[in-house]
Structures are given as structure tokens and as C-alpha cells.
Scaffold this motif. Structure first.
Motif, PDB file in Angstrom:
ATOM      1  N   ALA A 193     -35.303 -17.648  -7.827  1.00 33.60           N
ATOM      2  CA  ALA A 193     -34.181 -16.731  -7.658  1.00 33.60           C
ATOM      3  C   ALA A 193     -33.976 -15.875  -8.908  1.00 33.60           C
ATOM      4  O   ALA A 193     -33.699 -14.671  -8.808  1.00 33.60           O
ATOM      5  N   ILE A 194     -34.107 -16.475 -10.084  1.00 33.96           N
ATOM      6  CA  ILE A 194     -33.968 -15.713 -11.333  1.00 33.96           C
ATOM      7  C   ILE A 194     -35.080 -14.676 -11.451  1.00 33.96           C
ATOM      8  O   ILE A 194     -34.843 -13.524 -11.842  1.00 33.96           O
ATOM      9  N   TYR A 212     -34.342 -11.728  -9.240  1.00 33.66           N
ATOM     10  CA  TYR A 212     -33.252 -10.892  -9.770  1.00 33.66           C
ATOM     11  C   TYR A 212     -33.763  -9.973 -10.877  1.00 33.66           C
ATOM     12  O   TYR A 212     -33.474  -8.773 -10.889  1.00 33.66           O
ATOM     13  N   THR A 221     -25.946  -5.849 -12.410  1.00 26.80           N
ATOM     14  CA  THR A 221     -24.913  -6.867 -12.623  1.00 26.80           C
ATOM     15  C   THR A 221     -23.494  -6.303 -12.549  1.00 26.80           C
ATOM     16  O   THR A 221     -22.532  -7.040 -12.780  1.00 26.80           O
ATOM     17  N   SER A 222     -23.368  -5.003 -12.251  1.00 23.33           N
ATOM     18  CA  SER A 222     -22.063  -4.333 -12.109  1.00 23.33           C
ATOM     19  C   SER A 222     -21.250  -4.350 -13.397  1.00 23.33           C
ATOM     20  O   SER A 222     -20.013  -4.356 -13.370  1.00 23.33           O
ATOM     21  N   GLY A 257     -27.388  -5.514  -5.918  1.00 27.74           N
ATOM     22  CA  GLY A 257     -27.077  -6.570  -6.871  1.00 27.74           C
ATOM     23  C   GLY A 257     -26.004  -7.507  -6.363  1.00 27.74           C
ATOM     24  O   GLY A 257     -26.120  -8.740  -6.473  1.00 27.74           O
ATOM     25  N   VAL A 258     -24.949  -6.953  -5.790  1.00 25.15           N
ATOM     26  CA  VAL A 258     -23.881  -7.793  -5.227  1.00 25.15           C
ATOM     27  C   VAL A 258     -24.404  -8.589  -4.038  1.00 25.15           C
ATOM     28  O   VAL A 258     -24.116  -9.788  -3.885  1.00 25.15           O
ATOM     29  N   TYR A 313     -27.473  -9.528  -3.451  1.00 24.52           N
ATOM     30  CA  TYR A 313     -28.420 -10.554  -3.889  1.00 24.52           C
ATOM     31  C   TYR A 313     -27.690 -11.792  -4.387  1.00 24.52           C
ATOM     32  O   TYR A 313     -28.072 -12.919  -4.067  1.00 24.52           O
ATOM     33  N   ILE A 314     -26.657 -11.599  -5.188  1.00 27.31           N
ATOM     34  CA  ILE A 314     -25.899 -12.745  -5.691  1.00 27.31           C
ATOM     35  C   ILE A 314     -25.290 -13.531  -4.540  1.00 27.31           C
ATOM     36  O   ILE A 314     -25.319 -14.775  -4.520  1.00 27.31           O
ATOM     37  N   ALA A 315     -24.750 -12.825  -3.541  1.00 26.32           N
ATOM     38  CA  ALA A 315     -24.148 -13.512  -2.397  1.00 26.32           C
ATOM     39  C   ALA A 315     -25.187 -14.315  -1.626  1.00 26.32           C
ATOM     40  O   ALA A 315     -24.959 -15.480  -1.265  1.00 26.32           O
ATOM     41  N   MET A 338     -28.140 -15.356  -2.775  1.00 30.55           N
ATOM     42  CA  MET A 338     -28.706 -16.393  -3.623  1.00 30.55           C
ATOM     43  C   MET A 338     -27.807 -17.619  -3.674  1.00 30.55           C
ATOM     44  O   MET A 338     -28.257 -18.752  -3.492  1.00 30.55           O
ATOM     45  N   ILE A 339     -26.513 -17.414  -3.902  1.00 31.97           N
ATOM     46  CA  ILE A 339     -25.594 -18.544  -3.970  1.00 31.97           C
ATOM     47  C   ILE A 339     -25.516 -19.258  -2.629  1.00 31.97           C
ATOM     48  O   ILE A 339     -25.555 -20.488  -2.554  1.00 31.97           O
TER      49      ILE A 339
END
Length: 249
Positions: free
Chosen positions: A158-159, A162, A205-206, A230-231, A233-235, A237-238
Motif C-alpha cells: 500500500a505504501i 501511494y 496528501t492534501s 489521494g483522498v 486512495y486513503i479511504a 487503503m484503510i
């Protein structure tokens, strides 16, 4: 004389257990993948993503560490292309897709060299960079959605995804700036590649420090799309990693 027992890793202990060796096939019946092969495949996958992440970080750090001369720029971009091609090849199982990805990457690198040294084919390289960006999106989101276990390998993958998104978007910013100079307010006292990477990371990363801004419509559009991805992807990924841990429990 007492002999100390041999210390084994967790993987070796599992492989020695009789019940683990008799695990039923994992996945579809025609694949015939045993528990042993799943464990070995997970270990190889983790090493692969870790190695690609290390090479990608090295590609991003070459210019800040060694200056922005032409040879340094070519070396950094060549290393970055190797990472992108390796990620595409490892994620695409169809041989035709791998060949197409390799050919596209060669055209991308060749076009970038022509832009750097001959100031030619700017528009074509921007289009190819956009296609490579879509390929990076495919690789990263497929890697996330295909994960069935929440472990260190999943986190490293995941890292890597990103950082790969940030670097690929930076390559797109770089080609747009070379095609239409002034599309971004990059500083004159820093290398173009390192500035593009910095701007891409703060956009993904906003953070939005405001020291570099898109000053043309195409630059604004691509920067806005990166912030959305970016937003998202974080959603994803988590949700994927947390869901994998719940399935394990």
C-alpha cells in the motif's frame, strides 16, 4: 553436553506442522494452491514490493542529493521507469499486456529523452505520461483490492502504491511544464524533477503549502484530480487493510 534447540522462524515452524502441510487448496479448484505455496507466495510478494519501494525512493532522492544535471536527471528517470515497468509486469498476468506495457514504457523514456535534449514531441510525451499514470492507478488499486490478508506485506504494498502515484503524477507535471512553460510556479533555484515530486506529494496528501501553484488550466485540472485520487486512495487503503484484519480474526 546439552545442545540448545534450533531457533526457527514463524514460517519454518508453520511449514513443519503436519496439519499445515495438509491444508486444502486455497482459491479455485483448478489452481490447486496449497497453504505452503500461499505462504511462500506472500513472502515473495512482500520482498518484491519492499524492493520496488526502495528503488522508487532512490529515484526520487537522486536529484536532491546529486544535483540537477542532465546525467543525474536521466539516471533518476531511468530508475523510475524501471520501477513502473516492474510494477506493471508483476501485476498484469496477460503476456500481451506485459508486452504492451514494456513497449509503452520504452516510448515514454525515449520521448522524455527527446524532450530533454532535442526539445521535441512535447504533446506526445504528455499523452504517453497520462497513459502511464492510468497504468499506475490500475496497479495500485488492483494491489489493494486483491489483498486477502492484513499483514506487513499488505502495508508495504500500500505504501509503494501511494508513493508510485505521487511519482507518476510528478512525471506528468514535469512533461506539462516542459510542454507549456509556466504551467506551474516551480522555483528557479531547484531541480524541476525534485520540485515536481515535492508538489505532487503535498497535493496527493492534501497539504497544499501554497509555495508552488498551478497557473494554467491544464495544471489546475491535473492537480485537482490528484487531490481527489489521494483522498480516495486513503479511504480504499484503510478499508481494505482493516477488512483484511477482520477476515483473519
Amino acid at each position: 553436553m546439552n545442545v540448545l534447540p534450533e531457533r526457527l522462524s514463524v514460517k519454518e515452524c508453520l511449514l513443519k506442522l503436519p496439519w499445515f502441510q495438509k491444508l486444502p487448496p486455497y482459491g479455485s479448484a483448478d489452481q490447486g494452491i496449497s497453504g505452503r505455496s500461499v505462504l511462500m507466495k506472500s513472502e515473495v510478494s512482500g520482498q518484491r514490493w519492499g524492493m520496488l519501494l526502495g528503488l522508487l525512493l532512490l529515484a526520487l532522492l537522486i536529484e536532491p542529493l546529486f544535483g540537477s544535471s542532465k546525467p543525474v536527471q536521466v539516471a533518476g528517470f531511468a530508475l523510475f521507469e524501471i520501477v513502473v515497468v516492474s510494477a506493471l509486469i508483476s501485476s498484469v498476468r496477460d503476456i500481451r499486456g506485459r508486452v504492451f506495457g514494456a513497449i509503452l514504457a520504452i516510448l515514454w523514456f525515449s520521448g522524455t529523452l527527446l524532450v530533454m535534449f532535442a526539445n521535441m514531441f512535447h504533446g506526445l510525451v504528455v499523452v504517453v505520461s497520462l497513459v502511464m499514470l492510468l497504468g499506475a492507478l490500475f496497479v495500485t488499486f488492483r494491489n489493494l483490492l486483491d489483498r486477502h490478508t492484513g499483514d506487513l506485506d499488505s502495508l508495504v504494498g500500500a505504501i509503494f502504491g501511494y508513493v508510485l502515484l505521487a511519482a507518476t503524477w510528478a512525471a506528468l507535471y514535469l512533461q506539462i511544464e516542459r510542454w507549456r512553460p509556466g504551467s506551474f510556479t516551480f522555483p528557479d533555484d531547484a531541480g524541476l524533477w525534485s520540485s515536481a515530486n515535492y508538489y505532487s506529494l503535498v497535493t496527493l496528501t492534501s497539504l497544499g503549502y501554497g509555495d508552488i501553484l498551478p497557473s494554467a488550466p491544464l495544471g489546475r485540472l491535473t492537480a485537482g484530480l490528484e487531490a481527489v485520487v489521494g483522498v480516495l486512495y486513503i479511504a480504499v487503503m484503510i478499508g481494505s487493510i482493516v477488512g483484511s484484519f477482520h477476515r483473519r480474526r
